[in-house]
Design a protein around this motif. Structure first.
Motif, PDB file in Angstrom:
ATOM      1  N   ARG A  46       0.627  -1.113   0.050  1.00  0.00           N
ATOM      2  CA  ARG A  46      -0.092   0.002   0.111  1.00  0.00           C
ATOM      3  C   ARG A  46       0.971   1.350   0.030  1.00  0.00           C
ATOM      4  N   ALA A  47       1.921   1.263   0.734  1.00  0.00           N
ATOM      5  CA  ALA A  47       2.804   2.514   0.561  1.00  0.00           C
ATOM      6  C   ALA A  47       3.352   2.498  -0.615  1.00  0.00           C
ATOM      7  N   ILE A  48       4.051   1.487  -1.349  1.00  0.00           N
ATOM      8  CA  ILE A  48       4.464   1.729  -2.699  1.00  0.00           C
ATOM      9  C   ILE A  48       3.526   2.092  -3.419  1.00  0.00           C
ATOM     10  N   ARG A  60      11.047   6.720  -3.659  1.00  0.00           N
ATOM     11  CA  ARG A  60      11.240   7.059  -4.840  1.00  0.00           C
ATOM     12  C   ARG A  60      10.902   6.226  -5.966  1.00  0.00           C
ATOM     13  N   ILE A  61      10.328   6.689  -6.917  1.00  0.00           N
ATOM     14  CA  ILE A  61       9.965   5.967  -8.034  1.00  0.00           C
ATOM     15  C   ILE A  61      10.451   6.603  -9.465  1.00  0.00           C
ATOM     16  N   ASN A  62      11.553   5.948  -9.799  1.00  0.00           N
ATOM     17  CA  ASN A  62      12.297   6.592 -10.958  1.00  0.00           C
ATOM     18  C   ASN A  62      12.754   8.076 -10.497  1.00  0.00           C
ATOM     19  N   GLY A  63      12.971   8.075  -9.299  1.00  0.00           N
ATOM     20  CA  GLY A  63      13.607   9.383  -9.025  1.00  0.00           C
ATOM     21  C   GLY A  63      12.780  10.137  -8.500  1.00  0.00           C
ATOM     22  N   GLU A  64      11.402  10.025  -8.664  1.00  0.00           N
ATOM     23  CA  GLU A  64      10.283  10.858  -8.232  1.00  0.00           C
ATOM     24  C   GLU A  64       9.620  10.699  -6.874  1.00  0.00           C
ATOM     25  N   ILE A  65       9.570  11.532  -5.900  1.00  0.00           N
ATOM     26  CA  ILE A  65       9.205  11.139  -4.507  1.00  0.00           C
ATOM     27  C   ILE A  65       7.733  10.966  -4.413  1.00  0.00           C
ATOM     28  N   LEU A  66       7.511   9.798  -3.992  1.00  0.00           N
ATOM     29  CA  LEU A  66       6.135   9.568  -3.792  1.00  0.00           C
ATOM     30  C   LEU A  66       5.108  10.302  -2.859  1.00  0.00           C
ATOM     31  N   ARG A  67       4.095  10.691  -3.010  1.00  0.00           N
ATOM     32  CA  ARG A  67       3.198  11.912  -2.148  1.00  0.00           C
ATOM     33  C   ARG A  67       3.914  13.128  -2.203  1.00  0.00           C
ATOM     34  N   LYS A  68       4.940  13.391  -2.898  1.00  0.00           N
ATOM     35  CA  LYS A  68       5.525  14.869  -3.217  1.00  0.00           C
ATOM     36  C   LYS A  68       5.471  15.363  -4.534  1.00  0.00           C
ATOM     37  N   ASP A  69       6.291  14.633  -5.186  1.00  0.00           N
ATOM     38  CA  ASP A  69       6.335  14.813  -6.818  1.00  0.00           C
ATOM     39  C   ASP A  69       5.258  14.188  -7.562  1.00  0.00           C
ATOM     40  N   ILE A  70       4.866  12.909  -7.107  1.00  0.00           N
ATOM     41  CA  ILE A  70       3.596  12.323  -7.787  1.00  0.00           C
ATOM     42  C   ILE A  70       2.765  11.670  -6.376  1.00  0.00           C
ATOM     43  N   SER A  71       1.366  11.599  -6.815  1.00  0.00           N
ATOM     44  CA  SER A  71       0.609  11.112  -5.798  1.00  0.00           C
ATOM     45  C   SER A  71       0.692   9.690  -5.937  1.00  0.00           C
ATOM     46  N   PHE A  72       0.791   8.865  -6.986  1.00  0.00           N
ATOM     47  CA  PHE A  72       0.634   7.658  -7.147  1.00  0.00           C
ATOM     48  C   PHE A  72       1.696   7.109  -8.126  1.00  0.00           C
ATOM     49  N   GLY A  77      -0.508  -1.354 -12.059  1.00  0.00           N
ATOM     50  CA  GLY A  77      -1.794  -2.210 -11.845  1.00  0.00           C
ATOM     51  C   GLY A  77      -1.836  -2.813 -10.521  1.00  0.00           C
ATOM     52  N   ILE A  78      -2.696  -2.801  -9.896  1.00  0.00           N
ATOM     53  CA  ILE A  78      -3.016  -3.349  -8.403  1.00  0.00           C
ATOM     54  C   ILE A  78      -3.909  -4.159  -8.218  1.00  0.00           C
ATOM     55  N   LEU A  79      -3.584  -5.271  -7.269  1.00  0.00           N
ATOM     56  CA  LEU A  79      -4.537  -6.158  -6.781  1.00  0.00           C
ATOM     57  C   LEU A  79      -4.153  -6.415  -5.426  1.00  0.00           C
ATOM     58  N   PRO A 148       1.103  -2.435 -17.176  1.00  0.00           N
ATOM     59  CA  PRO A 148       1.710  -1.219 -16.544  1.00  0.00           C
ATOM     60  C   PRO A 148       3.192  -1.582 -16.235  1.00  0.00           C
ATOM     61  N   GLU A 149       3.960  -0.620 -16.013  1.00  0.00           N
ATOM     62  CA  GLU A 149       5.538  -0.844 -15.579  1.00  0.00           C
ATOM     63  C   GLU A 149       5.585  -1.603 -14.246  1.00  0.00           C
ATOM     64  N   LEU A 150       4.607  -1.288 -13.448  1.00  0.00           N
ATOM     65  CA  LEU A 150       4.671  -1.803 -11.997  1.00  0.00           C
ATOM     66  C   LEU A 150       3.580  -2.383 -11.668  1.00  0.00           C
ATOM     67  N   VAL A 151       3.468  -3.840 -11.375  1.00  0.00           N
ATOM     68  CA  VAL A 151       2.335  -4.560 -11.135  1.00  0.00           C
ATOM     69  C   VAL A 151       2.397  -4.945  -9.593  1.00  0.00           C
ATOM     70  N   ILE A 152       1.375  -4.737  -8.906  1.00  0.00           N
ATOM     71  CA  ILE A 152       1.715  -5.349  -7.295  1.00  0.00           C
ATOM     72  C   ILE A 152       0.437  -6.294  -7.110  1.00  0.00           C
ATOM     73  N   LEU A 153       0.686  -7.307  -6.907  1.00  0.00           N
ATOM     74  CA  LEU A 153      -0.494  -8.351  -6.355  1.00  0.00           C
ATOM     75  C   LEU A 153      -0.266  -8.992  -5.220  1.00  0.00           C
ATOM     76  N   ASP A 154      -1.275  -8.482  -4.380  1.00  0.00           N
ATOM     77  CA  ASP A 154      -1.226  -9.240  -2.910  1.00  0.00           C
ATOM     78  C   ASP A 154      -2.203 -10.513  -2.811  1.00  0.00           C
ATOM     79  N   GLU A 155      -1.529 -11.586  -2.714  1.00  0.00           N
ATOM     80  CA  GLU A 155      -1.975 -12.900  -2.276  1.00  0.00           C
ATOM     81  C   GLU A 155      -2.730 -13.359  -3.768  1.00  0.00           C
ATOM     82  N   PRO A 156      -2.202 -13.209  -5.141  1.00  0.00           N
ATOM     83  CA  PRO A 156      -2.941 -13.604  -6.133  1.00  0.00           C
ATOM     84  C   PRO A 156      -3.172 -15.039  -6.225  1.00  0.00           C
TER      85      PRO A 156
END
Length: 215
Positions: A46-48, A60-72, A77-79, A148-156
């Motif tokens: 959830r933090a990522i 930092r995602i590709n150098g951008e600070i999460l919740r500062k430079d970018i919101s998400f 893609g998220i599960l 997407p470039e980033l895929v996050i799957l919780d208990e897929p």
């Protein structure tokens, strides 16, 4: 895609759910989060995703600070937990509604993705009538449909049979081949070892070990 997690902590009241975590993840690779319930796996995901505000540290995602430079993350893609779908829509209709938001993939991609996860594109059954396994497959489809470039799957792997697990393995391999960074969690250690390139073990909100899988 590169994710740099720098000394992050998350406190909820008096409880520390993420405790001074520092990690680096880089594509193309599949990272598996290992740990018991309450170890912090889902909270780290959830933090990522930018879904929680940290108490300390930064991501930092590709150098951008999460919740500062970018919101998400810009391409994700998220599960996580139970995904929300429209109960009276079919699998196809739900994905059709989802891709209409960004409008970056074609309708043909819906059919391709449903077949990939083992759902029938022409099935008119509404989501409310789906089995747990069908719901899980649709959740995975929703996470990957836009490649997407980033895929996050919780208990897929939850509620998936052996054939579906093999499909999931092929899907994750395909995402990796396309250059994605994939993060998954799984209760079954054997499944996690089979699916991941790197295992990150968590306990009590901390990372206690990290190791690569030699194929």
């Amino acid at each position: 895609m590169k994710i740099e997690i720098d000394n992050i902590t998350k406190k909820i009241g008096s409880q520390t759910v993420l405790d001074c975590i520092s990690l680096s993840m880089e594509s193309p690779a599949i990272y598996g989060l290992k740990g018991r319930n309450g170890s912090g796996k889902t909270m780290l995901m959830r933090a990522i995703c930018g879904l929680i505000r940290l108490s300390e540290g930064e991501i930092r995602i590709n150098g951008e600070i999460l919740r500062k430079d970018i919101s998400f993350p810009r391409s994700v893609g998220i599960l996580i937990e139970s995904p929300g779908f429209i109960s009276h829509y079919s699998a196809y209709e739900n994905l059709e509604a989802l891709i209409s938001i960004k409008n970056i993939v074609s309708r043909e991609r819906i059919t391709e993705t449903l077949e990939m996860v083992g759902l029938e594109p022409g099935d008119k059954k509404s989501f409310r009538k789906f089995s747990l396994g069908m719901k899980q497959k649709l959740g995975i489809a929703a996470a990957i449909i836009e490649e997407p470039e980033l895929v996050i799957l919780d208990e897929p792997t939850n509620a998936l049979d052996e054939q579906s697990l093999e499909r999931l393995k092929k899907i994750l391999g395909h995402l990796k081949e396309k250059g994605a960074l994939v993060i998954i969690s799984c209760h079954d250690t054997e499944d996690l070892l089979a699916l991941s390139d790197v295992i990150i073990e968590m306990q009590d909100g901390k990372v206690i070990s990290e190791w690569k899988i030699n194929r």
